[in-house]
Design a protein around this motif. Structure first.
Motif, short mmCIF file in Angstrom:
data_model
loop_
_atom_site.label_atom_id
_atom_site.label_comp_id
_atom_site.label_asym_id
_atom_site.label_seq_id
_atom_site.Cartn_x
_atom_site.Cartn_y
_atom_site.Cartn_z
N LEU B 109 0.74 -1.14 0.01
CA LEU B 109 -0.07 -0.07 0.10
C LEU B 109 0.70 1.22 -0.17
O LEU B 109 0.62 2.29 -0.89
N ASP B 110 1.96 1.34 0.86
CA ASP B 110 2.89 2.58 1.27
C ASP B 110 3.66 2.70 -0.18
O ASP B 110 3.75 3.76 -0.61
N ASN B 111 3.83 1.53 -1.09
CA ASN B 111 4.54 1.86 -2.42
C ASN B 111 3.73 2.44 -3.23
O ASN B 111 4.28 3.19 -4.14
N ILE B 112 2.51 2.16 -3.22
CA ILE B 112 1.54 2.45 -4.26
C ILE B 112 0.97 4.24 -4.05
O ILE B 112 1.11 5.02 -4.79
N VAL B 113 0.95 4.31 -2.61
CA VAL B 113 0.56 5.77 -2.23
C VAL B 113 1.86 6.91 -2.33
O VAL B 113 1.38 7.92 -2.34
N GLU B 114 2.94 6.36 -2.40
CA GLU B 114 4.10 7.09 -2.10
C GLU B 114 3.95 8.41 -3.29
O GLU B 114 4.24 9.28 -3.09
N GLY B 115 4.14 7.89 -4.43
CA GLY B 115 3.92 8.85 -5.58
C GLY B 115 2.88 9.82 -5.49
O GLY B 115 3.24 10.99 -5.49
N PRO B 116 1.55 9.47 -5.56
CA PRO B 116 0.54 10.58 -5.35
C PRO B 116 0.83 11.12 -4.18
O PRO B 116 0.49 12.69 -4.09
N LEU B 117 1.25 10.91 -3.17
CA LEU B 117 1.39 11.77 -1.76
C LEU B 117 2.28 12.64 -2.13
O LEU B 117 2.56 13.68 -1.62
N ALA B 118 3.46 12.23 -2.50
CA ALA B 118 4.66 12.91 -2.89
C ALA B 118 4.22 14.40 -3.70
O ALA B 118 4.88 15.49 -3.45
N ALA B 119 3.43 13.84 -4.78
CA ALA B 119 3.16 15.17 -5.66
C ALA B 119 2.00 15.91 -4.93
O ALA B 119 1.67 17.11 -5.65
N GLY B 120 1.59 15.53 -3.90
CA GLY B 120 0.59 16.22 -3.05
C GLY B 120 -0.84 16.38 -3.90
O GLY B 120 -1.63 17.34 -3.78
N ARG B 121 -1.06 15.41 -4.67
CA ARG B 121 -2.46 15.22 -5.38
C ARG B 121 -3.59 14.78 -4.62
O ARG B 121 -4.80 15.35 -4.87
N LEU B 122 -3.21 13.98 -3.59
CA LEU B 122 -4.47 13.32 -3.09
C LEU B 122 -4.24 13.24 -1.52
O LEU B 122 -2.94 13.41 -1.25
N SER B 123 -5.17 13.48 -0.76
CA SER B 123 -5.11 13.24 0.66
C SER B 123 -4.69 11.59 0.67
O SER B 123 -4.94 10.82 0.10
N LYS B 124 -4.22 11.35 2.21
CA LYS B 124 -3.89 10.01 2.42
C LYS B 124 -5.11 9.04 2.15
O LYS B 124 -4.84 7.95 1.71
#
Lengths: 309, 254
Positions: B109-124
């Protein structure tokens, strides 16, 4: 005939006879006797003067020395490691000036004995009577006399911090180099920025290589701070020395310091175990074992007992 | 006709005196799947890695969605972009590697959410919900809390695909995605890639899986010695290769 070619039923029915190892029994017995003698003499030799050890164990001068040893170690390790990260990143950067400076720093500091460094910082006033803050090669804004600035404690802090920085930068650099380059590429391809890649991808994976060596360094620094006694900083060892210089109870007071060092090292070793276990997550298939299970498996006697019960 | 999503022109890359990509022109249109074939050392992977600037080209340019990758054109000069700008460009180009390159210290899960979170596009919370959808899409629902090492190679590669898709890329790059897998695990990864192609994703794929190329590719590009020696629809290229080198290679692998 039957002896040269035993029957298959004979072979299948045969009992296995393990190889006798008398050497193991003899060596174990010798070691046990030696350990027993050492423990015995600890308790029976009155010149250890255990009552005096316990009387001084928690007295105010000892506790003050202990506190100084603890915070000096903590301050030196934290600042040394922060500087060490910077030096490691400099050494791995594309900028050849930064690389060379980092290399030169590590070379120089590792070449100078810490004791010499400590004395050097303590005596800085004779080399640079005053220090100024201002424009390089230009006017100065603030000037301080080094004689007032470099007290024993500050000299100890600066000297040891610079020393830790040099050694830790090599530990950190080794850790960073142990991370596969594909990890960085994957993070780049995912659109992570350089700082986030370092913080989220490289550093956590470098930690398993960094932690054991750093734990070792922390423990040796805890004891290495005792060299500050040469510049009259009242750490644990120097506090003990001050007392036995007056009452000549040298052995019991050295025991006081020793027992404190042993206790602190034990606590740090256990802490290191948990830190290592934290950073090893994701690198094992099964669940993690507790501290007690690991200890037991490292002591065959305990393992055997566990097997029997 | 609309402008192709990917336009590569005059691309050249050498390592020392070894010219690896030599004057390559290539177009990939929106929704198209292009497969790069060729012997090892032909420059396929290097070409692919130039598309998201993991390799800096020596000459020529790569354009994705109308933007030059890694540079900004002004006053007859190509100015190298800052890391933050390159990071932004890469965030719309997904890439899947031969060795998966999942982050081993993070859960699936953390592998997959890392990119979107880094880009600040989505909330956790949004990123987690989206990651779970993607995991279901690659057939790994319920494995969110596993660590990469607890998964098979095929499962890891499918997580890697989900991780790339989490950035909602408009282009996906695949660098030999099945070459490190046991033979019986290749199919599950190719299956996910086929579904992805069917959903209209634009894909640039380096692979040795001729069957995949034949079935899924819109264009097959054959490289040798850093040059494109043959390209066209798979039916044409496979049935009737014009270039000798392509003919020899294809007769060996078909």
């Amino acid at each position: 005939m039957s002896d040269r070619f035993p029957s298959d039923t004979g072979l299948l029915g045969a009992r296995l006879v393990p190889l006798r190892r008398p050497g193991q029994w003899v060596s174990a017995a010798v070691v046990v006797v030696l350990v027993a003698m050492a423990v015995h003499t600890l308790f029976t030799n009155p010149r250890f003067q255990w009552p005096i050890v316990w009387r001084y164990f928690t007295t105010a001068p000892i506790m003050n020395g202990l506190v100084l040893t603890l915070w000096l170690t903590a301050a030196v390790m934290i600042c040394g490691y922060l500087l060490g990260v910077v030096l490691a990143v400099m050494r791995l950067s594309r900028n050849s000036v930064l690389r060379l400076v980092s290399f030169g720093y590590v070379w120089l500091i590792r070449s100078v004995p810490p004791l010499v460094q400590l004395l050097f910082w303590y005596e800085l006033a004779s080399l640079y009577p005053e220090l100024s803050l201002g424009i390089p090669f230009g006017p100065a804004f603030v000037t301080v006399k080094t004689a007032h600035l470099f007290t024993g404690v500050l000299a100890a802090f600066v000297g040891l911090t610079l020393d830790v920085a040099a050694f830790s930068s090599e530990i950190i650099r080794g850790g960073i180099l142990s991370v596969e380059h594909g990890q960085v590429e994957a993070a780049q391809a995912l659109g992570l920025g350089p700082l986030r890649i370092f913080r989220r991808v490289v550093l956590p994976q470098a930690m398993p290589a960094i932690v054991p060596a750093s734990g070792n360094m922390l423990i040796s620094m805890l004891k290495a701070t005792s060299i500050v006694s040469v510049i009259a900083v009242q750490d644990l060892l120097y506090s003990v020395q001050l007392i036995y210089n007056q009452n000549f109870l040298i052995i019991p007071l050295l025991l006081v310091a020793t027992i404190w060092y042993v206790l602190l090292t034990t606590v740090l070793s256990i802490g290191q175990y948990y830190v290592e276990r934290f950073y090893a997550r994701g690198s094992r298939r099964g669940g993690s074992r507790g501290l007690w299970a690991v200890t037991r498996s490292n002591i065959p006697l305990f393992r055997n007992l566990a097997g029997i019960s | 006709m609309t402008r192709p999503l990917v336009r590569i022109r005059g691309l050249r890359k050498s390592f020392g005196s070894n010219v690896v990509v030599d004057d390559v022109d290539l177009d990939v249109r929106e929704g198209e799947v292009a497969v790069l074939l060729g012997p090892s050392g032909a420059g396929k992977s290097t070409l692919l890695r130039c598309v998201n600037h993991l390799e800096k080209p020596d000459a020529g340019f790569v354009e994705v969605g109308g933007e030059i990758i890694g540079y900004r054109y002004a006053h007859q000069r190509l100015h190298e972009l800052r890391p933050s700008a390159i990071t932004r460009q890469r965030s719309r180009i997904g890439m899947v590697f031969q060795q998966f390159n999942l982050f081993p210290h993070l859960t699936v899960l953390d592998n997959i959410v890392e990119g979107p979170l880094a880009a600040g596009r989505l909330s956790k919370k949004e990123a987690t919900g989206r990651a779970e959808e993607l995991l279901a899409r690659v057939g790994l629902a319920g494995r969110a809390q596993a660590y990469p090492r607890q998964l098979s190679g095929g499962q890891q590669q499918r997580v890697a695909i989900a991780r790339a898709l989490a950035m909602e890329p408009r282009l996906m790059l695949f660098d030999e995605p099945t070459s490190a897998l046991d033979p019986e695990l290749v199919g599950e990864v190719l299956g996910v890639m086929k579904d992805l192609a069917a959903s209209g994703m634009t894909m640039l794929v380096v692979t040795h899986e001729i069957g995949f190329a034949r079935e899924v590719a819109d264009t097959v590009v054959f490289l040798d010695g850093g040059r494109i020696v043959e390209s066209g629809p798979p039916a044409e290229v496979f049935a009737n290769p014009r270039h000798d080198r392509a003919r020899v290679f294809l007769s060996a692998v078909l």
